[in-house]
Motif scaffolding. Sequence first.
Motif, mmCIF file in Angstrom:
data_model
loop_
_atom_site.group_PDB
_atom_site.id
_atom_site.type_symbol
_atom_site.label_atom_id
_atom_site.label_comp_id
_atom_site.label_asym_id
_atom_site.label_seq_id
_atom_site.Cartn_x
_atom_site.Cartn_y
_atom_site.Cartn_z
ATOM 1 N N SER A 171 0.523 -1.215 0.312
ATOM 2 C CA SER A 171 -0.410 0.287 -0.439
ATOM 3 C C SER A 171 0.658 1.684 -0.434
ATOM 4 O O SER A 171 0.442 1.990 -0.578
ATOM 5 C CB SER A 171 -0.786 -0.058 1.325
ATOM 6 N N PHE A 172 2.133 1.400 0.975
ATOM 7 C CA PHE A 172 2.995 2.161 0.880
ATOM 8 C C PHE A 172 3.896 2.376 -0.153
ATOM 9 O O PHE A 172 3.655 3.270 -0.839
ATOM 10 C CB PHE A 172 3.575 1.920 1.966
ATOM 11 N N PHE A 173 3.872 1.264 -1.466
ATOM 12 C CA PHE A 173 4.667 1.268 -2.371
ATOM 13 C C PHE A 173 3.476 2.429 -3.811
ATOM 14 O O PHE A 173 4.128 2.722 -4.549
ATOM 15 C CB PHE A 173 5.056 0.582 -2.870
ATOM 16 N N LEU A 174 2.231 1.726 -3.452
ATOM 17 C CA LEU A 174 1.463 2.075 -4.480
ATOM 18 C C LEU A 174 1.489 3.252 -4.095
ATOM 19 O O LEU A 174 1.262 4.745 -4.985
ATOM 20 C CB LEU A 174 -0.431 1.394 -3.886
ATOM 21 N N PRO A 214 -7.015 4.258 -2.602
ATOM 22 C CA PRO A 214 -6.621 2.986 -3.338
ATOM 23 C C PRO A 214 -5.655 2.180 -2.116
ATOM 24 O O PRO A 214 -5.443 0.827 -1.868
ATOM 25 C CB PRO A 214 -5.750 3.131 -4.878
ATOM 26 N N ALA A 215 -4.645 3.440 -1.636
ATOM 27 C CA ALA A 215 -4.108 2.589 -0.268
ATOM 28 C C ALA A 215 -5.059 2.320 0.945
ATOM 29 O O ALA A 215 -4.619 0.924 1.429
ATOM 30 C CB ALA A 215 -2.733 3.857 0.546
ATOM 31 N N THR A 216 -6.047 2.289 1.306
ATOM 32 C CA THR A 216 -6.420 2.405 2.276
ATOM 33 C C THR A 216 -7.498 1.059 1.957
ATOM 34 O O THR A 216 -7.525 -0.195 2.994
ATOM 35 C CB THR A 216 -7.847 3.282 2.350
ATOM 36 N N VAL A 217 -8.108 1.314 0.948
ATOM 37 C CA VAL A 217 -8.211 -0.089 0.124
ATOM 38 C C VAL A 217 -7.745 -1.545 0.001
ATOM 39 O O VAL A 217 -7.757 -2.756 0.970
ATOM 40 C CB VAL A 217 -8.908 -0.681 -1.337
ATOM 41 N N ILE A 218 -6.582 -1.053 0.070
ATOM 42 C CA ILE A 218 -5.123 -2.602 0.844
ATOM 43 C C ILE A 218 -5.244 -2.908 1.820
ATOM 44 O O ILE A 218 -5.183 -3.967 2.242
ATOM 45 C CB ILE A 218 -4.422 -1.729 0.041
#
Length: 245
Positions: A171-174, A214-218
Amino acid sequence: MAGEPTAPTAEQTAEQTKAPKKESFLGNLLINIIIPTLILTKLSGDDWLGTKWAIVVALAFPLLYGLRDLLSSGKVNFFSALGIISILLTGGISLLELDAEYMAIKEAAIPGLLGVATMASLYTRWPLVKTLIYNDRILDTDKIARALNRNGNTAAFDRTLMHTSWMIAGSFFLSSALNYILAKIMLVSPPGTEAFNAELGKMTAMSYPVIFVPATVILMFALFFLFRSIGKLTGLKLEEIVVQQ
Protein backbone atom coordinates in the motif's frame (compact mmCIF):
# COMPACT_ATOMS: atom_id res chain seq x y z
CA MET A 1 -27.10 7.63 50.73
CA ALA A 2 -29.23 5.73 48.23
CA GLY A 3 -29.59 7.35 44.84
CA GLU A 4 -26.42 9.45 45.12
CA PRO A 5 -23.74 8.87 42.46
CA THR A 6 -20.73 6.97 43.71
CA ALA A 7 -17.23 8.31 43.23
CA PRO A 8 -15.21 6.61 40.49
CA THR A 9 -12.70 4.04 41.63
CA ALA A 10 -8.96 4.47 41.09
CA GLU A 11 -9.08 1.88 38.31
CA GLN A 12 -11.90 3.71 36.52
CA THR A 13 -10.06 7.02 36.85
CA ALA A 14 -6.89 5.46 35.46
CA GLU A 15 -8.80 3.97 32.53
CA GLN A 16 -10.38 7.33 31.75
CA THR A 17 -6.98 9.01 31.93
CA LYS A 18 -5.42 6.44 29.62
CA ALA A 19 -8.27 6.45 27.09
CA PRO A 20 -7.04 8.30 24.00
CA LYS A 21 -9.14 11.11 22.66
CA LYS A 22 -10.69 10.07 19.36
CA GLU A 23 -9.69 12.16 16.39
CA SER A 24 -12.41 13.86 14.38
CA PHE A 25 -12.29 12.65 10.78
CA LEU A 26 -13.93 15.86 9.57
CA GLY A 27 -11.53 18.00 11.59
CA ASN A 28 -8.56 16.04 10.26
CA LEU A 29 -9.79 16.48 6.68
CA LEU A 30 -10.48 20.17 7.23
CA ILE A 31 -7.09 21.03 8.71
CA ASN A 32 -4.88 18.81 6.57
CA ILE A 33 -6.55 19.14 3.16
CA ILE A 34 -9.48 21.57 2.81
CA ILE A 35 -8.04 24.68 4.50
CA PRO A 36 -4.53 24.40 2.92
CA THR A 37 -6.12 23.81 -0.49
CA LEU A 38 -8.36 26.88 -0.20
CA ILE A 39 -5.47 29.09 0.95
CA LEU A 40 -3.15 27.96 -1.84
CA THR A 41 -5.75 28.20 -4.59
CA LYS A 42 -7.61 31.34 -3.49
CA LEU A 43 -5.20 33.49 -1.43
CA SER A 44 -1.89 33.23 -3.33
CA GLY A 45 -2.44 36.40 -5.38
CA ASP A 46 -0.63 39.65 -4.61
CA ASP A 47 -3.94 41.15 -3.45
CA TRP A 48 -4.09 38.58 -0.67
CA LEU A 49 -1.21 36.73 1.00
CA GLY A 50 1.16 36.46 -1.94
CA THR A 51 2.82 33.25 -3.10
CA LYS A 52 5.31 32.77 -0.25
CA TRP A 53 3.06 33.72 2.66
CA ALA A 54 0.24 31.60 1.23
CA ILE A 55 2.53 28.55 1.41
CA VAL A 56 3.62 29.41 4.97
CA VAL A 57 0.04 29.91 6.21
CA ALA A 58 -1.35 26.89 4.35
CA LEU A 59 1.29 24.51 5.68
CA ALA A 60 1.04 25.97 9.20
CA PHE A 61 -2.34 24.25 9.70
CA PRO A 62 -1.21 20.62 9.17
CA LEU A 63 2.16 21.39 10.81
CA LEU A 64 0.61 22.72 14.03
CA TYR A 65 -1.93 19.88 13.96
CA GLY A 66 0.90 17.35 13.79
CA LEU A 67 2.84 19.07 16.56
CA ARG A 68 -0.28 19.13 18.74
CA ASP A 69 -0.63 15.38 18.22
CA LEU A 70 2.97 14.81 19.27
CA LEU A 71 2.63 16.99 22.38
CA SER A 72 -0.74 15.56 23.46
CA SER A 73 0.45 11.96 23.13
CA GLY A 74 3.52 12.65 25.23
CA LYS A 75 5.71 10.54 22.95
CA VAL A 76 7.17 10.68 19.47
CA ASN A 77 4.91 8.93 17.00
CA PHE A 78 6.93 7.75 13.98
CA PHE A 79 4.18 8.51 11.48
CA SER A 80 3.32 11.93 12.94
CA ALA A 81 7.01 12.86 12.95
CA LEU A 82 7.37 11.76 9.34
CA GLY A 83 4.30 13.81 8.43
CA ILE A 84 5.84 16.91 10.01
CA ILE A 85 9.10 16.32 8.11
CA SER A 86 7.12 15.97 4.88
CA ILE A 87 5.33 19.29 5.50
CA LEU A 88 8.63 21.05 6.24
CA LEU A 89 10.16 19.64 3.06
CA THR A 90 7.17 20.82 1.03
CA GLY A 91 7.52 24.29 2.49
CA GLY A 92 11.28 24.35 1.96
CA ILE A 93 11.11 23.21 -1.67
CA SER A 94 8.32 25.70 -2.43
CA LEU A 95 9.90 28.69 -0.67
CA LEU A 96 13.31 28.03 -2.21
CA GLU A 97 11.57 27.80 -5.59
CA LEU A 98 13.30 24.53 -6.47
CA ASP A 99 12.32 22.62 -9.59
CA ALA A 100 8.99 20.78 -9.33
CA GLU A 101 10.88 17.52 -9.91
CA TYR A 102 12.16 17.77 -6.32
CA MET A 103 8.58 18.00 -5.09
CA ALA A 104 7.64 14.89 -7.07
CA ILE A 105 10.64 13.02 -5.64
CA LYS A 106 9.72 14.11 -2.12
CA GLU A 107 6.10 13.06 -2.58
CA ALA A 108 7.24 9.61 -3.70
CA ALA A 109 10.04 9.26 -1.14
CA ILE A 110 7.96 9.53 2.05
CA PRO A 111 5.57 6.59 1.45
CA GLY A 112 8.37 4.73 -0.33
CA LEU A 113 10.52 4.95 2.79
CA LEU A 114 7.56 3.74 4.86
CA GLY A 115 7.26 0.70 2.59
CA VAL A 116 10.97 -0.08 2.95
CA ALA A 117 10.77 0.46 6.73
CA THR A 118 7.79 -1.90 6.96
CA MET A 119 9.72 -4.67 5.22
CA ALA A 120 12.98 -3.99 7.07
CA SER A 121 11.20 -3.97 10.44
CA LEU A 122 10.30 -7.64 9.94
CA TYR A 123 13.91 -8.43 10.78
CA THR A 124 13.81 -6.48 14.05
CA ARG A 125 12.05 -6.96 17.39
CA TRP A 126 9.56 -4.22 16.50
CA PRO A 127 7.81 -4.99 13.19
CA LEU A 128 5.68 -2.05 12.04
CA VAL A 129 2.69 -4.34 11.45
CA LYS A 130 2.37 -4.56 15.24
CA THR A 131 2.36 -0.79 15.51
CA LEU A 132 -0.23 -0.36 12.78
CA ILE A 133 -2.64 -3.26 13.25
CA TYR A 134 -1.59 -6.01 15.66
CA ASN A 135 -1.40 -4.05 18.91
CA ASP A 136 -3.18 -4.11 22.26
CA ARG A 137 -5.18 -0.98 21.46
CA ILE A 138 -7.07 -2.89 18.76
CA LEU A 139 -6.70 -6.58 19.65
CA ASP A 140 -6.43 -8.63 22.84
CA THR A 141 -2.93 -9.77 21.94
CA ASP A 142 -2.42 -11.70 25.20
CA LYS A 143 -5.50 -13.82 24.61
CA ILE A 144 -4.47 -14.40 20.99
CA ALA A 145 -0.95 -15.44 22.03
CA ARG A 146 -2.30 -17.94 24.57
CA ALA A 147 -4.69 -19.47 22.03
CA LEU A 148 -1.95 -19.70 19.38
CA ASN A 149 0.39 -21.41 21.81
CA ARG A 150 -2.34 -23.79 22.94
CA ASN A 151 -3.10 -24.78 19.33
CA GLY A 152 0.54 -24.96 18.29
CA ASN A 153 0.05 -22.27 15.64
CA THR A 154 2.55 -19.63 16.77
CA ALA A 155 4.89 -20.23 13.80
CA ALA A 156 1.96 -20.16 11.37
CA PHE A 157 0.87 -16.82 12.85
CA ASP A 158 4.37 -15.39 12.39
CA ARG A 159 4.02 -16.18 8.68
CA THR A 160 0.62 -14.46 8.70
CA LEU A 161 2.19 -11.32 10.16
CA MET A 162 4.84 -11.42 7.44
CA HIS A 163 2.20 -11.70 4.69
CA THR A 164 0.25 -8.84 6.28
CA SER A 165 3.42 -6.74 6.34
CA TRP A 166 3.91 -7.32 2.62
CA MET A 167 0.37 -6.07 2.00
CA ILE A 168 0.97 -2.96 4.12
CA ALA A 169 4.28 -2.31 2.36
CA GLY A 170 2.47 -2.73 -0.96
CA SER A 171 0.00 0.00 0.00
CA PHE A 172 2.90 2.35 0.76
CA PHE A 173 4.65 1.53 -2.53
CA LEU A 174 1.39 2.15 -4.40
CA SER A 175 1.07 5.53 -2.65
CA SER A 176 4.67 6.31 -3.61
CA ALA A 177 4.03 5.65 -7.30
CA LEU A 178 0.71 7.54 -7.32
CA ASN A 179 2.27 10.49 -5.45
CA TYR A 180 5.00 10.82 -8.04
CA ILE A 181 2.62 10.53 -10.99
CA LEU A 182 0.17 13.04 -9.47
CA ALA A 183 2.95 15.56 -8.76
CA LYS A 184 4.35 15.24 -12.29
CA ILE A 185 0.90 15.78 -13.81
CA MET A 186 -0.27 18.61 -11.53
CA LEU A 187 2.89 20.70 -10.96
CA VAL A 188 3.70 22.26 -14.34
CA SER A 189 4.13 25.97 -13.52
CA PRO A 190 7.38 27.57 -12.28
CA PRO A 191 7.76 27.49 -8.47
CA GLY A 192 7.23 30.82 -6.74
CA THR A 193 4.25 31.75 -8.92
CA GLU A 194 0.58 32.02 -8.08
CA ALA A 195 -0.14 29.28 -10.63
CA PHE A 196 2.28 26.91 -8.90
CA ASN A 197 0.60 27.52 -5.54
CA ALA A 198 -2.80 26.83 -7.08
CA GLU A 199 -1.47 23.59 -8.59
CA LEU A 200 0.03 22.60 -5.22
CA GLY A 201 -3.33 23.21 -3.57
CA LYS A 202 -5.18 21.18 -6.19
CA MET A 203 -2.64 18.38 -5.83
CA THR A 204 -3.26 18.36 -2.07
CA ALA A 205 -7.00 18.05 -2.69
CA MET A 206 -6.56 15.35 -5.32
CA SER A 207 -4.27 13.31 -3.09
CA TYR A 208 -7.21 12.13 -1.01
CA PRO A 209 -9.25 10.33 -3.70
CA VAL A 210 -6.29 9.40 -5.92
CA ILE A 211 -3.86 8.15 -3.28
CA PHE A 212 -5.57 7.73 0.08
CA VAL A 213 -8.55 5.70 -1.12
CA PRO A 214 -6.63 2.96 -3.05
CA ALA A 215 -4.06 2.64 -0.25
CA THR A 216 -6.84 2.39 2.33
CA VAL A 217 -8.54 -0.39 0.35
CA ILE A 218 -5.32 -2.42 0.48
CA LEU A 219 -4.92 -1.74 4.21
CA MET A 220 -8.52 -2.84 4.84
CA PHE A 221 -7.84 -6.04 2.91
CA ALA A 222 -4.73 -6.60 5.06
CA LEU A 223 -6.83 -6.08 8.17
CA PHE A 224 -9.46 -8.55 6.96
CA PHE A 225 -6.76 -11.10 6.09
CA LEU A 226 -5.17 -10.75 9.55
CA PHE A 227 -8.47 -11.05 11.45
CA ARG A 228 -9.57 -14.03 9.34
CA SER A 229 -6.23 -15.78 9.91
CA ILE A 230 -6.36 -15.13 13.66
CA GLY A 231 -9.83 -16.71 13.79
CA LYS A 232 -8.64 -19.82 11.95
CA LEU A 233 -5.44 -20.26 13.98
CA THR A 234 -6.92 -19.55 17.41
CA GLY A 235 -10.52 -20.74 17.09
CA LEU A 236 -11.64 -17.41 18.59
CA LYS A 237 -14.45 -15.26 17.21
CA LEU A 238 -13.90 -11.66 16.16
CA GLU A 239 -15.75 -10.25 19.16
CA GLU A 240 -13.47 -12.28 21.43
CA ILE A 241 -10.24 -10.78 20.10
CA VAL A 242 -11.17 -7.15 19.44
CA VAL A 243 -10.67 -4.74 22.33
CA GLN A 244 -13.98 -3.25 23.39
CA GLN A 245 -13.84 0.54 23.11
